[in-house]
Design a protein around this motif. Structure first.
Motif, PDB file in Angstrom:
ATOM      1  N   ALA A  25       1.589  -2.752   4.865  1.00 43.43           N
ATOM      2  CA  ALA A  25       2.078  -2.995   3.686  1.00 43.43           C
ATOM      3  C   ALA A  25       2.346  -4.132   2.711  1.00 43.43           C
ATOM      4  CB  ALA A  25       3.001  -1.791   2.613  1.00 43.43           C
ATOM      5  N   MET A  26       2.427  -4.244   1.499  1.00 43.62           N
ATOM      6  CA  MET A  26       3.559  -5.779   1.086  1.00 43.62           C
ATOM      7  C   MET A  26       3.973  -5.007  -0.766  1.00 43.62           C
ATOM      8  SD  MET A  26       0.705  -8.634   1.286  1.00 43.62           S
ATOM      9  CE  MET A  26       1.269 -10.032   0.796  1.00 43.62           C
ATOM     10  N   GLY A  27       5.158  -5.742  -0.909  1.00 46.44           N
ATOM     11  CA  GLY A  27       6.016  -5.367  -1.767  1.00 46.44           C
ATOM     12  C   GLY A  27       6.388  -6.366  -2.593  1.00 46.44           C
ATOM     13  N   TRP A  28       7.171  -5.773  -3.714  1.00 49.40           N
ATOM     14  CA  TRP A  28       8.085  -7.173  -4.768  1.00 49.40           C
ATOM     15  C   TRP A  28       9.271  -5.712  -4.818  1.00 49.40           C
ATOM     16  CZ3 TRP A  28       7.531 -11.436  -5.767  1.00 49.40           C
ATOM     17  CH2 TRP A  28       6.048 -11.716  -5.983  1.00 49.40           C
ATOM     18  N   TYR A  29      10.103  -5.753  -4.351  1.00 50.21           N
ATOM     19  CA  TYR A  29      11.113  -5.715  -4.624  1.00 50.21           C
ATOM     20  C   TYR A  29      12.332  -6.130  -5.369  1.00 50.21           C
ATOM     21  CZ  TYR A  29      10.506  -2.428  -0.797  1.00 50.21           C
ATOM     22  OH  TYR A  29       9.802  -1.422  -0.066  1.00 50.21           O
ATOM     23  N   ARG A  30      13.411  -6.013  -6.504  1.00 49.13           N
ATOM     24  CA  ARG A  30      14.041  -6.422  -7.534  1.00 49.13           C
ATOM     25  C   ARG A  30      15.480  -6.110  -7.159  1.00 49.13           C
ATOM     26  NH1 ARG A  30      12.992  -4.095 -12.551  1.00 49.13           N
ATOM     27  NH2 ARG A  30      13.638  -2.457 -12.491  1.00 49.13           N
TER      28      ARG A  30
ATOM     29  N   ALA B  89       6.898  -2.246  -6.556  1.00 51.83           N
ATOM     30  CA  ALA B  89       6.042  -1.976  -6.554  1.00 51.83           C
ATOM     31  C   ALA B  89       5.512  -2.270  -5.060  1.00 51.83           C
ATOM     32  CB  ALA B  89       5.191  -2.936  -7.553  1.00 51.83           C
ATOM     33  N   THR B  90       4.404  -1.444  -4.466  1.00 51.21           N
ATOM     34  CA  THR B  90       3.794  -1.519  -3.319  1.00 51.21           C
ATOM     35  C   THR B  90       2.257  -0.994  -3.083  1.00 51.21           C
ATOM     36  OG1 THR B  90       4.304   0.443  -2.491  1.00 51.21           O
ATOM     37  CG2 THR B  90       6.185  -1.280  -1.941  1.00 51.21           C
ATOM     38  N   ILE B  91       1.890  -2.226  -1.740  1.00 44.17           N
ATOM     39  CA  ILE B  91       0.300  -2.220  -1.701  1.00 44.17           C
ATOM     40  C   ILE B  91       0.420  -2.162  -0.295  1.00 44.17           C
ATOM     41  CG2 ILE B  91      -0.036  -4.375  -2.160  1.00 44.17           C
ATOM     42  CD1 ILE B  91      -2.933  -3.490  -3.774  1.00 44.17           C
ATOM     43  N   THR B  92      -1.022  -0.690   0.178  1.00 47.05           N
ATOM     44  CA  THR B  92      -0.791  -1.140   1.339  1.00 47.05           C
ATOM     45  C   THR B  92      -2.127  -1.694   1.990  1.00 47.05           C
ATOM     46  OG1 THR B  92      -2.364   0.716   1.117  1.00 47.05           O
ATOM     47  CG2 THR B  92      -0.016   1.376   0.829  1.00 47.05           C
ATOM     48  N   SER B  93      -2.109  -1.797   2.993  1.00 43.27           N
ATOM     49  CA  SER B  93      -3.803  -2.688   3.850  1.00 43.27           C
ATOM     50  C   SER B  93      -4.739  -1.927   2.741  1.00 43.27           C
ATOM     51  CB  SER B  93      -3.906  -2.761   4.770  1.00 43.27           C
ATOM     52  OG  SER B  93      -3.708  -1.202   4.975  1.00 43.27           O
ATOM     53  N   GLY B  94      -4.945  -0.786   2.304  1.00 47.89           N
ATOM     54  CA  GLY B  94      -5.890   0.151   2.230  1.00 47.89           C
ATOM     55  C   GLY B  94      -6.429  -0.282   0.845  1.00 47.89           C
ATOM     56  N   GLY B  95      -4.871  -0.585   0.083  1.00 49.16           N
ATOM     57  CA  GLY B  95      -4.629  -0.619  -1.303  1.00 49.16           C
ATOM     58  C   GLY B  95      -4.198   0.162  -2.417  1.00 49.16           C
ATOM     59  N   ARG B  96      -3.754   1.227  -1.499  1.00 51.61           N
ATOM     60  CA  ARG B  96      -2.920   1.941  -2.301  1.00 51.61           C
ATOM     61  C   ARG B  96      -1.685   1.415  -2.915  1.00 51.61           C
ATOM     62  NH1 ARG B  96      -3.240   6.300   1.735  1.00 51.61           N
ATOM     63  NH2 ARG B  96      -0.798   5.043   2.423  1.00 51.61           N
TER      64      ARG B  96
ATOM     65  N   TYR C 124       4.719   2.726  -7.205  1.00 52.30           N
ATOM     66  CA  TYR C 124       5.860   1.846  -8.285  1.00 52.30           C
ATOM     67  C   TYR C 124       6.836   2.835  -8.490  1.00 52.30           C
ATOM     68  CZ  TYR C 124       1.079  -0.531  -9.631  1.00 52.30           C
ATOM     69  OH  TYR C 124       0.394  -0.905  -9.137  1.00 52.30           O
ATOM     70  N   GLY C 125       8.086   1.769  -8.592  1.00 54.09           N
ATOM     71  CA  GLY C 125       9.245   2.383  -9.263  1.00 54.09           C
ATOM     72  C   GLY C 125       9.010   3.219 -10.437  1.00 54.09           C
ATOM     73  N   ASP C 126       9.869   4.169 -10.624  1.00 57.46           N
ATOM     74  CA  ASP C 126      10.111   5.030 -12.165  1.00 57.46           C
ATOM     75  C   ASP C 126      10.182   4.072 -13.572  1.00 57.46           C
ATOM     76  OD1 ASP C 126      11.211   7.334 -10.362  1.00 57.46           O
ATOM     77  OD2 ASP C 126       9.063   7.009 -10.351  1.00 57.46           O
ATOM     78  N   SER C 127      10.534   3.255 -13.431  1.00 56.47           N
ATOM     79  CA  SER C 127      11.553   2.710 -13.883  1.00 56.47           C
ATOM     80  C   SER C 127      10.068   1.449 -14.716  1.00 56.47           C
ATOM     81  CB  SER C 127      12.454   1.014 -14.335  1.00 56.47           C
ATOM     82  OG  SER C 127      12.314   0.467 -12.491  1.00 56.47           O
ATOM     83  N   VAL C 128       9.382   1.130 -13.325  1.00 55.44           N
ATOM     84  CA  VAL C 128       8.253  -0.037 -13.993  1.00 55.44           C
ATOM     85  C   VAL C 128       6.909   0.779 -14.461  1.00 55.44           C
ATOM     86  CG1 VAL C 128       9.601  -1.507 -12.809  1.00 55.44           C
ATOM     87  CG2 VAL C 128       7.642  -0.786 -11.721  1.00 55.44           C
ATOM     88  N   LYS C 129       6.892   2.103 -13.917  1.00 58.17           N
ATOM     89  CA  LYS C 129       4.713   2.457 -13.921  1.00 58.17           C
ATOM     90  C   LYS C 129       4.426   2.366 -15.823  1.00 58.17           C
ATOM     91  CE  LYS C 129       5.837   5.866 -10.028  1.00 58.17           C
ATOM     92  NZ  LYS C 129       5.971   7.407  -9.718  1.00 58.17           N
ATOM     93  N   GLY C 130       2.910   2.004 -15.746  1.00 62.46           N
ATOM     94  CA  GLY C 130       2.847   1.187 -17.234  1.00 62.46           C
ATOM     95  C   GLY C 130       2.996   0.880 -17.032  1.00 62.46           C
ATOM     96  N   ARG C 131       4.238  -0.494 -16.943  1.00 67.86           N
ATOM     97  CA  ARG C 131       4.299  -1.978 -17.379  1.00 67.86           C
ATOM     98  C   ARG C 131       3.573  -2.469 -16.496  1.00 67.86           C
ATOM     99  NH1 ARG C 131       8.870  -3.335 -18.234  1.00 67.86           N
ATOM    100  NH2 ARG C 131      10.101  -1.740 -16.832  1.00 67.86           N
ATOM    101  N   PHE C 132       3.969  -2.512 -14.799  1.00 67.69           N
ATOM    102  CA  PHE C 132       3.560  -3.657 -13.775  1.00 67.69           C
ATOM    103  C   PHE C 132       2.041  -3.353 -13.156  1.00 67.69           C
ATOM    104  CE2 PHE C 132       8.849  -5.187 -13.314  1.00 67.69           C
ATOM    105  CZ  PHE C 132       8.593  -4.833 -14.595  1.00 67.69           C
TER     106      PHE C 132
ATOM    107  N   GLN D 142       1.768  -8.938 -11.924  1.00 64.16           N
ATOM    108  CA  GLN D 142       1.772  -8.808 -13.507  1.00 64.16           C
ATOM    109  C   GLN D 142       2.911  -7.619 -14.454  1.00 64.16           C
ATOM    110  OE1 GLN D 142      -0.155 -10.957 -15.040  1.00 64.16           O
ATOM    111  NE2 GLN D 142       0.703 -10.399 -16.739  1.00 64.16           N
ATOM    112  N   MET D 143       3.558  -8.501 -14.877  1.00 61.70           N
ATOM    113  CA  MET D 143       4.703  -7.374 -15.432  1.00 61.70           C
ATOM    114  C   MET D 143       4.272  -7.647 -16.968  1.00 61.70           C
ATOM    115  SD  MET D 143       7.461  -8.766 -13.103  1.00 61.70           S
ATOM    116  CE  MET D 143       7.867 -10.577 -14.140  1.00 61.70           C
ATOM    117  N   ASP D 144       4.287  -6.710 -17.490  1.00 55.92           N
ATOM    118  CA  ASP D 144       4.246  -5.984 -19.088  1.00 55.92           C
ATOM    119  C   ASP D 144       5.252  -5.720 -20.093  1.00 55.92           C
ATOM    120  OD1 ASP D 144       0.634  -6.294 -18.342  1.00 55.92           O
ATOM    121  OD2 ASP D 144       1.657  -7.994 -18.403  1.00 55.92           O
ATOM    122  N   SER D 145       5.414  -6.029 -20.900  1.00 57.39           N
ATOM    123  CA  SER D 145       6.015  -5.018 -21.759  1.00 57.39           C
ATOM    124  C   SER D 145       7.653  -5.269 -21.256  1.00 57.39           C
ATOM    125  CB  SER D 145       5.857  -3.641 -21.964  1.00 57.39           C
ATOM    126  OG  SER D 145       4.494  -3.459 -22.595  1.00 57.39           O
ATOM    127  N   LEU D 146       8.248  -6.783 -20.616  1.00 53.43           N
ATOM    128  CA  LEU D 146       9.471  -6.491 -20.149  1.00 53.43           C
ATOM    129  C   LEU D 146      10.837  -6.099 -20.608  1.00 53.43           C
ATOM    130  CD1 LEU D 146       7.994  -9.866 -18.341  1.00 53.43           C
ATOM    131  CD2 LEU D 146       9.743  -8.247 -17.617  1.00 53.43           C
TER     132      LEU D 146
END
Length: 115
Positions: A33-38, A49-56, A59-67, A81-85
């Motif tokens: 998997a690949m991912g972003w941490y802060r 957020a993370t994304i597996t090799s299969g595309g799954r 998201y962290g709860d605080s960014v769901k629906g925005r990132f 992609q980070m929106d509504s920052l």
């Protein structure tokens, strides 16, 4: 030697958008998997957020629906992609690769959201 290089960070007003990129170079035999941490000052590093090799995706709860996390396997590049920052999104964002027995981290890119 595997290297992860993040780009796209910067200063943005609340409600704005930014797109982070993470370019991977070097030999990585197998990616789980690949991912972003802060990490913000005084706080622990947290999952964005993370994304597996299969595309799954996950998201962290605080960014769901925005990132939105995505990857381009042909370019060995991952995006966030980070929106509504919000000001609370201010942090250093790190790119991560889970290669099963190995972990790789980028050097981080600063994202600052002003109110």
């Amino acid at each position: 030697q595997v290297q992860l290089v993040e780009s796209g960070g910067g200063l943005v007003q609340a409600g704005g958008s930014l797109r982070l990129s993470c370019a991977a170079s070097g030999r990585i035999f197998s990616i789980n998997a690949m991912g972003w941490y802060r990490q913000s000052p005084g706080k622990q590093r947290e999952l964005v957020a993370t994304i597996t090799s299969g595309g799954r995706t996950n998201y962290g709860d605080s960014v769901k629906g925005r990132f939105t996390i995505s990857r381009d396997n042909t370019k060995n590049t991952m995006y966030l992609q980070m929106d509504s920052l919000k000001p609370e999104d201010t942090a250093v964002y790190y790119c991560h690769i889970d290669a099963y027995r190995l972990d790789y981290w980028g050097q981080g890119t600063q994202v600052t959201v002003s109110s």
